[in-house]
Design an enzyme around this catalytic site. Sequence first.
Site: not given
Ligand code: ACM
Length: 487
Positions: A300
């Site tokens: 992310e």
């Molecule tokens: C995640 O859940 N961002 C690894």
Amino acid sequence: MPAIIPQPLQVSTPQGTTALSLDGAVFIAGPSATEQRIALQASALMSADAGVTVPLTEAPEPGAPAIQLRIDAAAGPEGSDHPERYTVDTTVRPAVVSGATPAGLYYGVQTLRQLVTTDTFGAPALEAVVVTDAPRYGWRGLTLDIARNFFPMKQLEIVIDVLASYKFNVLHLHLTDDQGWRIENPSRPELAKLSSDTSNSGKAGGYLTLADFRQLQDYAAERFVTVVPEIDMPGHTNAATAIYGDLRPDGKATDKYEGMEVGFSQLTFDLPTTEPFIRDVLTDMAGITDGDYLHVGGDEALTLGAEEYAKFITLLEDVVADTGKQVIMWQEAAAAPTRPGTIVQYWDTRSDKTPFVEAAKRGSRFIMSPGNHAYLDMKYTAEYPLGQDWAGLIEARTAYDWDPATVIEGVPEDQIHGVEAALWTETLSTQDELFDMLLPRLTATAEVAWTAPERKDWEDYRARVAVAAASWRRDGLAFHQSPQIDW
Ligand code: ACM
């Protein structure tokens, strides 16, 4: 049949055998320090489980019911060479628990604990069975986020106890995120000192000191659990940029953060401070970590372009390689692309699978944590007060009904490194909240990770979970009273 979780490979109850009374029973053990130590652990655990003291002794009284513990290469199922294989036989006298390795012996003890029953007189006894067992996957873990909210040592030790009892062998600690830096770094002490008073709940700050981390790894190792630290980069880095303005292009430290959003924070590849920061932090972590692995996140990093992100992934691989550890990254890194030796942890089932299949072709191994089955921070039901729901609702059966070998078509079974459940803690800040989300679902992940698919059966598992709850009640562990289980 006894209520063993995870379901072993082979369980038989030979005709005409009787329960082994624990009244006056003793453990006897092989002479090595490891056998003696595991026998002492077995004694303490069994005494608590059975409610009668079952001591370790060198020479049992003639006729006393005895349980012999030993390391023995012949342990386990015929033909298995799995290092964690074990045998439990309570139909012979003395009863025998043997493991091919110390870990195997320890798992035999965990199975033995689940044989405690009461005999026809109501006295504690062990069911008469022969179990020969070995796991499907050698990596059976839990990702635990102690960055969004911090959980202190005592609670982490309870988590390790529960993990070990269901034969998990990895505790992957998500130690850093936007909301806090939870590990003392010798080369950068200000990170934990100045950036750990925040949390998602606004009340669960804190961090692990070096002494804590040492103690935690020792505690885990005694239970055959490896601690895998995760320092999440290049996104999820606000706890660092809030301390070091020089990690920002404008030279200004970011504000501390206690919100729920993800994906807004980042390191900046071209700043002269960035690589030294990464090297310092990861070299520290390698220095204090007993296990072979460092997880460096990679998830992310939504504000980074693909090119800058890819440079980070290569740098992180290089730096971890320089420390001598093996690198693990979340699935996004696969597209960078990753190198063949990088272990990829799969989580977001909504994404295009092509990069994972490509990473597998290059040789990467995978840890399977599909959000829609293994993310134990997902709500059980739409109205559930705790947890999130972006990956779906996960009742007990959904946590149980999946096969790591089929979650990504094109990743061969022999490149599946293992399985991790994950517990993110944006909405969880107390021990009860943690365990309410972990139990019963963690036992489902245990069976997914350990048990051969042909040995899994939901109806049978449901009945065994109801039995397991007795020990959770005894130990004061919160659990979700799933309506799918007849408690
Ligand atoms: C995640 O859940 N961002 C690894």
